[in-house]
Design an enzyme around this catalytic site. Structure first.
Site, PDB file in Angstrom:
ATOM      1  N   ILE A  31      15.210   3.685  -4.946  1.00 29.51           N
ATOM      2  CA  ILE A  31      15.481   2.247  -4.811  1.00 29.51           C
ATOM      3  C   ILE A  31      15.629   1.566  -6.181  1.00 29.51           C
ATOM      4  O   ILE A  31      16.280   0.524  -6.292  1.00 29.51           O
ATOM      5  CB  ILE A  31      14.365   1.598  -3.952  1.00 29.51           C
ATOM      6  CG1 ILE A  31      14.853   0.348  -3.257  1.00 29.51           C
ATOM      7  CG2 ILE A  31      13.116   1.327  -4.740  1.00 29.51           C
ATOM      8  CD1 ILE A  31      13.900  -0.136  -2.168  1.00 29.51           C
ATOM      9  N   ASN A  86       6.963  13.965 -11.271  1.00 32.90           N
ATOM     10  CA  ASN A  86       5.754  13.400 -11.854  1.00 32.90           C
ATOM     11  C   ASN A  86       4.580  13.801 -10.986  1.00 32.90           C
ATOM     12  O   ASN A  86       4.611  13.606  -9.767  1.00 32.90           O
ATOM     13  CB  ASN A  86       5.874  11.876 -11.926  1.00 32.90           C
ATOM     14  CG  ASN A  86       7.061  11.433 -12.760  1.00 32.90           C
ATOM     15  OD1 ASN A  86       7.416  12.088 -13.740  1.00 32.90           O
ATOM     16  ND2 ASN A  86       7.691  10.341 -12.382  1.00 32.90           N
ATOM     17  N   HIS A  99       7.581  14.678  -4.706  1.00 29.87           N
ATOM     18  CA  HIS A  99       9.028  14.426  -4.709  1.00 29.87           C
ATOM     19  C   HIS A  99       9.637  14.856  -6.026  1.00 29.87           C
ATOM     20  O   HIS A  99       8.996  14.790  -7.075  1.00 29.87           O
ATOM     21  CB  HIS A  99       9.333  12.948  -4.450  1.00 29.87           C
ATOM     22  CG  HIS A  99       8.643  12.013  -5.392  1.00 29.87           C
ATOM     23  ND1 HIS A  99       7.327  11.616  -5.228  1.00 29.87           N
ATOM     24  CD2 HIS A  99       9.074  11.403  -6.526  1.00 29.87           C
ATOM     25  CE1 HIS A  99       6.991  10.794  -6.205  1.00 29.87           C
ATOM     26  NE2 HIS A  99       8.028  10.664  -7.015  1.00 29.87           N
TER      27      HIS A  99
HETATM   28  P1  5GP Z   1       7.198   8.463  -9.122  1.00 30.54           P
HETATM   29  O1  5GP Z   1       6.887   7.519 -10.246  1.00 30.54           O
HETATM   30  O2  5GP Z   1       6.102   8.480  -8.085  1.00 30.54           O
HETATM   31  O3  5GP Z   1       7.610   9.829  -9.583  1.00 30.54           O
HETATM   32  O4  5GP Z   1       8.510   7.888  -8.453  1.00 30.54           O
HETATM   33  C1  5GP Z   1       8.531   7.152  -7.295  1.00 30.54           C
HETATM   34  C2  5GP Z   1       9.934   6.630  -7.130  1.00 30.54           C
HETATM   35  O5  5GP Z   1      10.061   6.150  -5.805  1.00 30.54           O
HETATM   36  C3  5GP Z   1      10.297   5.478  -8.059  1.00 30.54           C
HETATM   37  O6  5GP Z   1      11.387   5.863  -8.894  1.00 30.54           O
HETATM   38  C4  5GP Z   1      10.642   4.334  -7.118  1.00 30.54           C
HETATM   39  O7  5GP Z   1      11.756   3.609  -7.529  1.00 30.54           O
HETATM   40  C5  5GP Z   1      10.909   5.045  -5.801  1.00 30.54           C
HETATM   41  N1  5GP Z   1      10.539   4.271  -4.630  1.00 30.54           N
HETATM   42  C6  5GP Z   1       9.369   3.611  -4.426  1.00 30.54           C
HETATM   43  N2  5GP Z   1       9.359   3.018  -3.221  1.00 30.54           N
HETATM   44  C7  5GP Z   1      10.564   3.315  -2.648  1.00 30.54           C
HETATM   45  C8  5GP Z   1      11.145   2.972  -1.389  1.00 30.54           C
HETATM   46  O8  5GP Z   1      10.569   2.280  -0.548  1.00 30.54           O
HETATM   47  N3  5GP Z   1      12.385   3.446  -1.140  1.00 30.54           N
HETATM   48  C9  5GP Z   1      13.060   4.215  -2.050  1.00 30.54           C
HETATM   49  N4  5GP Z   1      14.277   4.632  -1.715  1.00 30.54           N
HETATM   50  N5  5GP Z   1      12.538   4.558  -3.246  1.00 30.54           N
HETATM   51  C10 5GP Z   1      11.310   4.106  -3.539  1.00 30.54           C
END
Ligand code: 5GP
Ligand code: ZN
Length: 135
Positions: A31, A86, A99
Site C-alpha cells: 500500500i 524484515n 512476508h
Molecule cells: P514490514 O515493515 O513489516 O516488512 O512491511 C510491511 C509492509 O506492509 C509495509 O511496506 C506497508 O506499506 C505494507 N502494508 C501495511 N498495511 C498494509 C495493508 O493494509 N495493505 C497493503 N497492501 N499493504 C500494507
C-alpha cells in the site's frame, strides 16, 4: 491470527490489489510502495517471521518470488529488483505476518544501498566462527 491484517487480506476480509494467488500463498501490491509495482508475498497461514516459517512453505514460496520478480520487471519496466524480508522490529518488521518484499528499482529512483561498515583486524574470522557454531 484474529487481528492480523495480512491474515485478513488472505481471507479476503479486507481488500488488496492482488497479483498472484494459489492454495498456499498470496501476492499483492504494498500500500506504500518504494516504487510502483512493489509486491508483498505472504503465506496464507499465519507465521510471524522467517524463523517460524516451515521449510515446506519456504519451498513453495521461493519459485513464486522469482516468478514475481520477472513479472514485476517486465510489468513496470524495472531496471532491477530487490528482494527483502524484515524479521523482528529492530530489522524493520511492522506487520508480524511473514512476508517477502519484491521491489522494482530504477537507476534514477534515488534510493540508496545500505551503508557498509568495516571489520577490525581478525574480527571477521571470529564473527564467521560464531555464526558457524549454530549451523
Ligand atoms: P514490514 O515493515 O513489516 O516488512 O512491511 C510491511 C509492509 O506492509 C509495509 O511496506 C506497508 O506499506 C505494507 N502494508 C501495511 N498495511 C498494509 C495493508 O493494509 N495493505 C497493503 N497492501 N499493504 C500494507
Ligand atoms: Zn497473519
Amino acid at each position: 491470527m484474529n487481528d492480523c491484517i495480512f491474515c485478513k487480506i488472505a481471507k479476503g476480509e479486507i481488500p488488496a490489489d492482488k497479483v498472484y494467488e494459489d492454495k498456499n500463498c498470496l501476492a499483492f501490491l504494498d500500500i506504500t510502495p518504494i516504487n510502483p509495482g512493489h509486491v508483498l508475498l505472504i503465506p496464507k497461514e499465519h507465521y510471524e517471521n522467517l524463523y517460524d516459517l516451515p521449510d515446506e512453505e519456504l519451498k513453495n514460496l521461493a519459485p513464486i518470488i522469482k516468478k514475481l520478480a520477472v513479472a514485476i520487471k517486465k510489468g513496470v519496466n524495472a531496471e532491477g529488483i530487490n528482494i527483502g524480508m524484515n524479521n523482528e522490529r529492530p530489522a524493520g518488521q511492522l506487520v508480524p505476518h511473514a512476508h517477502f518484499h519484491i521491489m522494482p528499482r530504477f537507476s534514477n529512483d534515488n534510493l540508496r544501498h545500505w551503508p557498509g561498515k568495516s571489520y577490525q583486524e581478525d574480527e571477521s574470522k571470529q564473527v564467521a566462527e560464531q555464526i558457524k557454531k549454530f549451523l
